[in-house]
Design an enzyme around this catalytic site. Sequence first.
Site, PDB file in Angstrom:
ATOM      1  N   MET A 135      -9.181   8.178   0.133  1.00 40.31           N
ATOM      2  CA  MET A 135     -10.020   8.566   1.273  1.00 40.31           C
ATOM      3  C   MET A 135     -10.604   9.955   1.052  1.00 40.31           C
ATOM      4  SD  MET A 135      -7.622   7.256   4.366  1.00 40.31           S
ATOM      5  CE  MET A 135      -6.714   5.692   4.261  1.00 40.31           C
ATOM      6  N   HIS A 145      -8.530   1.049  -3.739  1.00 40.43           N
ATOM      7  CA  HIS A 145      -9.437   0.822  -2.600  1.00 40.43           C
ATOM      8  C   HIS A 145     -10.113   2.149  -2.261  1.00 40.43           C
ATOM      9  CE1 HIS A 145      -9.607  -0.247   2.014  1.00 40.43           C
ATOM     10  NE2 HIS A 145     -10.805  -0.136   1.477  1.00 40.43           N
ATOM     11  N   ASP A 167      -6.612  -6.444   4.482  1.00 43.81           N
ATOM     12  CA  ASP A 167      -5.992  -5.115   4.480  1.00 43.81           C
ATOM     13  C   ASP A 167      -5.967  -4.507   5.880  1.00 43.81           C
ATOM     14  OD1 ASP A 167      -5.109  -2.581   3.864  1.00 43.81           O
ATOM     15  OD2 ASP A 167      -6.831  -2.025   2.628  1.00 43.81           O
ATOM     16  N   GLY A 168      -4.752  -4.266   6.386  1.00 43.09           N
ATOM     17  CA  GLY A 168      -4.583  -3.570   7.666  1.00 43.09           C
ATOM     18  C   GLY A 168      -3.796  -4.367   8.683  1.00 43.09           C
ATOM     19  N   GLY A 169      -2.674  -3.814   9.103  1.00 41.05           N
ATOM     20  CA  GLY A 169      -1.881  -4.451  10.152  1.00 41.05           C
ATOM     21  C   GLY A 169      -1.222  -5.754   9.750  1.00 41.05           C
ATOM     22  N   GLY A 223       1.250  -2.004   4.142  1.00 40.19           N
ATOM     23  CA  GLY A 223       1.764  -0.648   3.984  1.00 40.19           C
ATOM     24  C   GLY A 223       2.959  -0.423   4.870  1.00 40.19           C
ATOM     25  N   HIS A 259      -1.348  -1.215  -4.220  1.00 41.95           N
ATOM     26  CA  HIS A 259      -2.596  -0.859  -3.548  1.00 41.95           C
ATOM     27  C   HIS A 259      -2.650   0.652  -3.305  1.00 41.95           C
ATOM     28  CE1 HIS A 259      -6.023  -1.983  -0.922  1.00 41.95           C
ATOM     29  NE2 HIS A 259      -5.619  -1.014  -0.132  1.00 41.95           N
ATOM     30  N   ASP A 289      -4.914   3.732  -1.666  1.00 44.73           N
ATOM     31  CA  ASP A 289      -5.996   4.031  -0.722  1.00 44.73           C
ATOM     32  C   ASP A 289      -6.554   5.420  -0.968  1.00 44.73           C
ATOM     33  OD1 ASP A 289      -6.108   1.695   1.047  1.00 44.73           O
ATOM     34  OD2 ASP A 289      -4.010   2.185   1.431  1.00 44.73           O
ATOM     35  N   MET A 298     -11.375  -5.808   5.811  1.00 45.28           N
ATOM     36  CA  MET A 298     -10.572  -4.843   6.580  1.00 45.28           C
ATOM     37  C   MET A 298     -10.186  -5.486   7.908  1.00 45.28           C
ATOM     38  SD  MET A 298     -10.037  -2.106   4.811  1.00 45.28           S
ATOM     39  CE  MET A 298      -9.032  -1.425   6.133  1.00 45.28           C
ATOM     40  N   GLY A 345      -8.858   4.064   7.394  1.00 45.18           N
ATOM     41  CA  GLY A 345      -8.557   5.483   7.587  1.00 45.18           C
ATOM     42  C   GLY A 345      -7.068   5.775   7.750  1.00 45.18           C
ATOM     43  N   PHE A 346      -6.329   4.827   8.301  1.00 49.25           N
ATOM     44  CA  PHE A 346      -4.919   5.092   8.599  1.00 49.25           C
ATOM     45  C   PHE A 346      -4.058   3.855   8.403  1.00 49.25           C
ATOM     46  CE2 PHE A 346      -7.741   7.678  11.143  1.00 49.25           C
ATOM     47  CZ  PHE A 346      -7.288   8.960  10.876  1.00 49.25           C
ATOM     48  N   GLY A 347      -2.805   4.097   8.067  1.00 48.78           N
ATOM     49  CA  GLY A 347      -1.843   3.004   8.012  1.00 48.78           C
ATOM     50  C   GLY A 347      -1.271   2.779   9.414  1.00 48.78           C
ATOM     51  N   GLY A 348      -0.554   1.686   9.562  1.00 45.59           N
ATOM     52  CA  GLY A 348       0.183   1.449  10.801  1.00 45.59           C
ATOM     53  C   GLY A 348      -0.650   1.101  12.026  1.00 45.59           C
ATOM     54  N   MET A 374     -12.275   4.456  -0.166  1.00 43.78           N
ATOM     55  CA  MET A 374     -12.911   4.695   1.127  1.00 43.78           C
ATOM     56  C   MET A 374     -13.632   6.028   1.014  1.00 43.78           C
ATOM     57  SD  MET A 374      -9.797   3.242   3.376  1.00 43.78           S
ATOM     58  CE  MET A 374      -8.757   3.215   1.926  1.00 43.78           C
ATOM     59  N   SER A 383       0.836  -1.199   0.000  1.00 47.81           N
ATOM     60  CA  SER A 383       0.000   0.000   0.000  1.00 47.81           C
ATOM     61  C   SER A 383       0.866   1.243   0.000  1.00 47.81           C
ATOM     62  CB  SER A 383      -0.902   0.019   1.231  1.00 47.81           C
ATOM     63  OG  SER A 383      -1.423   1.325   1.398  1.00 47.81           O
TER      64      SER A 383
END
Length: 215
Positions: free
Chosen positions: A34, A63, A172-174, A194, A30, A32, A134, A139-142, A65, A5
């Site tokens: 938003m 993606h 997607d995420g973490g 990401g 990827h 994102d 998800m 909304g946020f990376g990391g 959002m 990402s």
Amino acid sequence: MIAPSLLSANFTKLSDEIEMLNNSNADWIHLDIMDGVFVPNLTFGFPIIEQIKKIAKKPLDVHLMIVEPERYIKKFKDAGADILTIHYEASIHLHRTLEEIRAFGIKAGVAINPHTNIELLKNVISISDLILIMSVNPGFGGQKFINETYEKIEETKKLINLKNKSCLIEVDGGVDITNANNLYKYGADILVAGNAVFSAENPKEMIKEIRSLKK
Ligand code: DX5
Ligand code: ZN
């Protein structure tokens, strides 16, 4: 497969980052998008995607959002999206919009937030090319990976086996090297990463490593 990402990339050196991805084992890139309404954050839009498209040698996995994604399908297709994923929670006429995306000759995906029951996708899986689960709140990376995701992948796999065996599961995420292997085992086909990739000392190696955890 793995889809790094760009959200965590260095945007002042975007062409170097894309070049790195072009020369890596990444399958997709990827992106994102938003809107500050569907999620409490803003990213980038069409002009940036168009520029990325000019230099990227991998499919663009976009993606969205954003609320009312149906208003922008053609614009994202024209900007260079190869896979276009919209949120279940943001689409009133999800079925119609997925068909519209496919009519443009690109892959259509549905994303679901951590609180959304996968059963709600039962009637659109037959017209979806991928389901994006998800594993953090968008909304946020990391952010920290939500453990219930494993169960959700299993449930999604069951629905896919019943309704449309060629539909892919993206998570997607973490995602990082500590959970990638399990995610693949539970049935994920594509992992988005990401922070794990772009904060690594050697992003290219990290991409290779995560991808190799699919046994
Ligand atoms: C979050 C985005 C993700 C994000 C993942 O809303 O959809 O794609 O970039 O970032 P990491 O891998 O850092 O959780
Ligand atoms: Zn994403």
